[in-house]
Design a protein around this motif. Structure first.
Motif, mmCIF file in Angstrom:
data_model
loop_
_atom_site.group_PDB
_atom_site.id
_atom_site.type_symbol
_atom_site.label_atom_id
_atom_site.label_comp_id
_atom_site.label_asym_id
_atom_site.label_seq_id
_atom_site.Cartn_x
_atom_site.Cartn_y
_atom_site.Cartn_z
ATOM 1 N N VAL A 70 61.615 7.613 41.338
ATOM 2 C CA VAL A 70 61.533 8.514 40.189
ATOM 3 C C VAL A 70 61.488 7.682 38.913
ATOM 4 C CG1 VAL A 70 62.705 10.377 38.953
ATOM 5 C CG2 VAL A 70 62.793 10.294 41.454
ATOM 6 N N GLU A 71 60.487 7.909 38.105
ATOM 7 C CA GLU A 71 60.305 7.157 36.865
ATOM 8 C C GLU A 71 60.851 7.938 35.679
ATOM 9 O OE1 GLU A 71 59.426 4.194 36.937
ATOM 10 O OE2 GLU A 71 57.916 3.798 38.462
ATOM 11 N N GLY A 72 61.728 7.293 34.902
ATOM 12 C CA GLY A 72 62.247 7.942 33.708
ATOM 13 C C GLY A 72 61.274 7.902 32.551
ATOM 14 N N GLY A 73 60.399 6.925 32.538
ATOM 15 C CA GLY A 73 59.401 6.780 31.476
ATOM 16 C C GLY A 73 58.008 6.733 32.066
ATOM 17 N N VAL A 326 60.742 16.708 34.190
ATOM 18 C CA VAL A 326 61.547 17.208 35.307
ATOM 19 C C VAL A 326 60.837 16.834 36.609
ATOM 20 C CG1 VAL A 326 62.483 19.250 36.452
ATOM 21 C CG2 VAL A 326 62.412 19.153 33.939
ATOM 22 N N PHE A 327 61.552 16.150 37.488
ATOM 23 C CA PHE A 327 61.032 15.823 38.817
ATOM 24 C C PHE A 327 61.546 16.854 39.816
ATOM 25 C CE2 PHE A 327 60.258 11.785 36.830
ATOM 26 C CZ PHE A 327 59.175 11.246 37.525
ATOM 27 N N ASP A 370 58.316 10.661 54.115
ATOM 28 C CA ASP A 370 57.386 11.462 54.913
ATOM 29 C C ASP A 370 57.850 12.912 54.949
ATOM 30 O OD1 ASP A 370 55.907 9.224 55.424
ATOM 31 O OD2 ASP A 370 56.790 8.851 57.410
ATOM 32 N N GLY A 371 56.881 13.806 54.810
ATOM 33 C CA GLY A 371 57.178 15.233 54.877
ATOM 34 C C GLY A 371 57.586 15.850 53.561
ATOM 35 N N TYR A 372 57.602 15.048 52.478
ATOM 36 C CA TYR A 372 57.991 15.553 51.165
ATOM 37 C C TYR A 372 56.909 15.227 50.134
ATOM 38 C CZ TYR A 372 62.754 16.448 52.764
ATOM 39 O OH TYR A 372 63.848 16.933 53.431
ATOM 40 N N VAL A 373 56.920 15.986 49.050
ATOM 41 C CA VAL A 373 56.080 15.679 47.887
ATOM 42 C C VAL A 373 56.982 15.612 46.659
ATOM 43 C CG1 VAL A 373 54.005 16.736 48.855
ATOM 44 C CG2 VAL A 373 55.542 18.116 47.436
ATOM 45 N N LEU A 374 56.518 14.852 45.665
ATOM 46 C CA LEU A 374 57.279 14.685 44.429
ATOM 47 C C LEU A 374 56.397 15.092 43.257
ATOM 48 C CD1 LEU A 374 59.968 13.675 43.222
ATOM 49 C CD2 LEU A 374 58.904 11.410 43.016
ATOM 50 N N PRO A 412 63.459 23.646 45.179
ATOM 51 C CA PRO A 412 63.262 22.214 45.437
ATOM 52 C C PRO A 412 64.475 21.620 46.149
ATOM 53 C CG PRO A 412 63.722 22.587 43.108
ATOM 54 C CD PRO A 412 63.524 23.941 43.727
ATOM 55 N N LYS A 413 64.226 20.579 46.934
ATOM 56 C CA LYS A 413 65.314 19.920 47.653
ATOM 57 C C LYS A 413 66.109 18.987 46.748
ATOM 58 C CE LYS A 413 64.000 22.089 51.227
ATOM 59 N NZ LYS A 413 64.758 23.296 51.628
ATOM 60 N N ARG A 414 65.452 18.413 45.753
ATOM 61 C CA ARG A 414 66.107 17.533 44.786
ATOM 62 C C ARG A 414 65.437 17.736 43.428
ATOM 63 N NH1 ARG A 414 68.772 12.842 46.189
ATOM 64 N NH2 ARG A 414 69.255 12.852 43.966
ATOM 65 N N THR A 415 66.198 17.544 42.363
ATOM 66 C CA THR A 415 65.632 17.576 41.004
ATOM 67 C C THR A 415 66.233 16.431 40.188
ATOM 68 O OG1 THR A 415 67.325 19.053 40.101
ATOM 69 C CG2 THR A 415 65.353 20.092 41.055
ATOM 70 N N TRP A 416 65.452 15.934 39.263
ATOM 71 C CA TRP A 416 65.908 14.923 38.314
ATOM 72 C C TRP A 416 65.339 15.281 36.945
ATOM 73 C CZ3 TRP A 416 63.740 13.969 43.027
ATOM 74 C CH2 TRP A 416 64.485 13.237 43.963
ATOM 75 N N VAL A 417 66.107 15.105 35.894
ATOM 76 C CA VAL A 417 65.664 15.410 34.533
ATOM 77 C C VAL A 417 65.819 14.163 33.673
ATOM 78 C CG1 VAL A 417 66.054 16.815 32.473
ATOM 79 C CG2 VAL A 417 66.281 17.851 34.744
#
Length: 492
Positions: A70-73, A326-327, A370-374, A412-417
């Motif tokens: 996950v990229e913050g920038g 938001v991821f 595998d099996g996930y998208v972001l 979503p299974k995970r989130t990041w802000v």
């Protein structure tokens, strides 16, 4: 820390000291090229970097969790601007380079996603066929844009905004849908308040030289065909963009790096051999022959008011816009859209909380298990109000906006802000005039240098270039004696 072998001496036999304020990629690049230059010239140079955050890298920030990257920038760097690629090769990490593997993008128009023709992905249309194939344009909008070569070139000397220029050349519809979304996605802000000569000077050149920006775009592409081209317009690293920062930090040998400390003042000490004093919030201070301010312009201005009030006032005029992303991690079967491209853009006319979305797991290899998208949604942040919302609220809002467009099922299974209050410096219409004023003020302060996203380019490659230029000017100053030099902004 011993920063330089004792047998290396500057022309006056004493060590030339440099303090870099700001440990983002600009400041790190300045330190890297200062060290390289010192080796080549045999000068005795000490370098100190001070960064307010505990981790170096600034807005280049990568988080690896549960198989997600996950990229913050920024998530990648332009290849057509060579400075980031050159730095990666100098650092010996070219084997870890990955190129963007997705091609094509879409535009949200009237609630539907439309594929953007390849010839419309630049600052100007490449040809009339691409315009005519744009399903998001009305026939009137297409016709107006196709007639661009017949529009007379402007002869008035008055400054023009990027939006005003594009609307005059290709019409309101193409400008306010696609071109507004393309530029806002990179620079933020208002297209009609952006500086064309600072951001896209080639457009004005094409108008004057060819009488048409379409002809200019075609000529530029024709010229590029005769040169070796990288596999993609963007590159990153297997471990994410922070791999570039880590490589610089690990290979700096003579630079003292101080993290988690704030520079409170930079003072001019008259009559001393080292004319600058840099004071930190823990009351430590450093005497320096040269100071490189690799911080946002307004932060730089806050530091130098005691001896350069005119420069400080000018720096305070820089405006910034916040950046919020938001991821969202989903199981692949919970996303109906094929995600066959890099993502989509949304013009302001569409409204809604999301200005665009990139499909990170489609763009780059290894960004999700595998099996996930972001997915990465960019939240509209015209002012700082969006920064006040909680992470959960922002994630829910972005998810609901994307749900009908991408066919999302469930949560979503995970989130990041990620939030940056000073995310994007605004290159307003008078930006080049502002830079010229900075140079005039800086000419009175030998050894003081400015570099970074506020000045000569917001992308990482441009920041690296500016850090390198600052290092070159420091070396020139060191070699001819601190009292004989003049300072210039690295954007000059």
């Amino acid at each position: 820390m011993e920063l330089m072998p004792p047998d290396h001496r500057s022309p006056d036999g004493e060590r030339f000291s440099v303090v870099i304020v700001g440990g983002g990629i600009t400041g790190l690049a300045a330190a890297w090229y200062l060290e390289q230059g010192a080796r080549q010239a045999g000068t005795d140079l000490s370098v100190v970097i001070v960064e307010r955050e505990r981790v170096l890298g600034g807005k280049i920030s990568t988080l690896s969790e549960d198989g997600f990257i996950v990229e913050g920038g920024p998530d990648g760097f332009l290849t057509r601007k060579p400075w980031a690629l050159e730095l990666a090769r100098e650092l010996g990490i070219e084997d870890d380079i990955v190129y963007m593997q997705a091609s094509g993008a879409s535009l949200l128009r009237n609630g539907k996603l439309h594929r953007i023709p390849p010839g419309l992905m630049g600052p100007a249309p490449a040809g009339w066929r691409d315009v005519w194939n744009a399903s998001f344009l009305s026939w009137r909008g297409k016709l107006r844009a196709i007639l661009e070569p017949l529009v007379r070139k402007r002869t008035a000397a008055r400054r023009e905004s990027l939006g005003g220029f594009l609307r005059r050349r290709v019409g309101a519809e193409l400008t306010d849908t696609l071109l507004e979304a393309l530029t806002a996605g990179v620079y933020g802000g208002d297209l009609y308040d952006m500086s064309i000569d600072a951001l896209f000077p080639m457009l004005e050149e094409w108008e004057q030289r060819y009488g048409s920006i379409m002809r200019g775009m075609r000529e530029a592409r024709r010229a590029a065909k005769g040169t070796a081209q990288p596999p993609s317009a963007f590159f990153s690293f297997r471990g994410g963009t922070q791999q570039l920062v880590q490589a610089v930090v690990e290979r700096l040998e003579w630079t003292e790096m101080i993290g988690g400390r704030v520079v409170v003042t930079v003072d001019r000490v008259e009559g001393e051999s080292q004319p600058y004093r840099v004071t930190l919030d823990d009351e430590r201070s450093f005497e320096a022959d040269s100071v490189v301010l690799a911080t946002p312009a307004r932060d730089a201005g806050d530091l130098i008011g005691s001896f350069a009030p005119g420069l400080a006032q000018a720096l305070g005029r820089m405006r910034v816009s916040p950046a919020v992303s938001v991821f969202l991690a989903f199981r692949r079967e919970d996303v109906a859209h094929p995600l066959d491209g890099s993502g989509f853009l949304a013009p302001r006319s569409e409204g809604g909380p999301v200005a665009g979305c990139t499909w990170a797991s489609s763009k780059w290899p290894g960004r999700s298990p595998d099996g996930y998208v972001l997915l990465r949604a960019f939240v509209r942040a015209e002012d700082e109000a969006s920064l006040a919302y909680g992470d959960a609220e922002l994630a829910d809002s972005a998810c609901e906006a994307l749900r009908p467009l991408l066919g999302l099922s469930g949560a979503p299974k995970r989130t990041w802000v990620h939030r940056w209050a000073d995310g994007l410096p605004q290159y307003r219409v008078e930006h080049t005039q502002w830079l010229a004023g900075l140079d005039r003020e800086l000419s009175m302060h030998a050894g003081l240098f400015l570099c970074g996203a506020s000045y000569g380019g917001v992308g990482v490659p441009d920041c690296i270039r500016q850090g390198r230029e600052a290092a070159d000017r420091v070396h020139a100053l060191a070699l001819r004696g601190a009292g004989q030099g003049t300072a210039q902004a690295t954007s000059a």
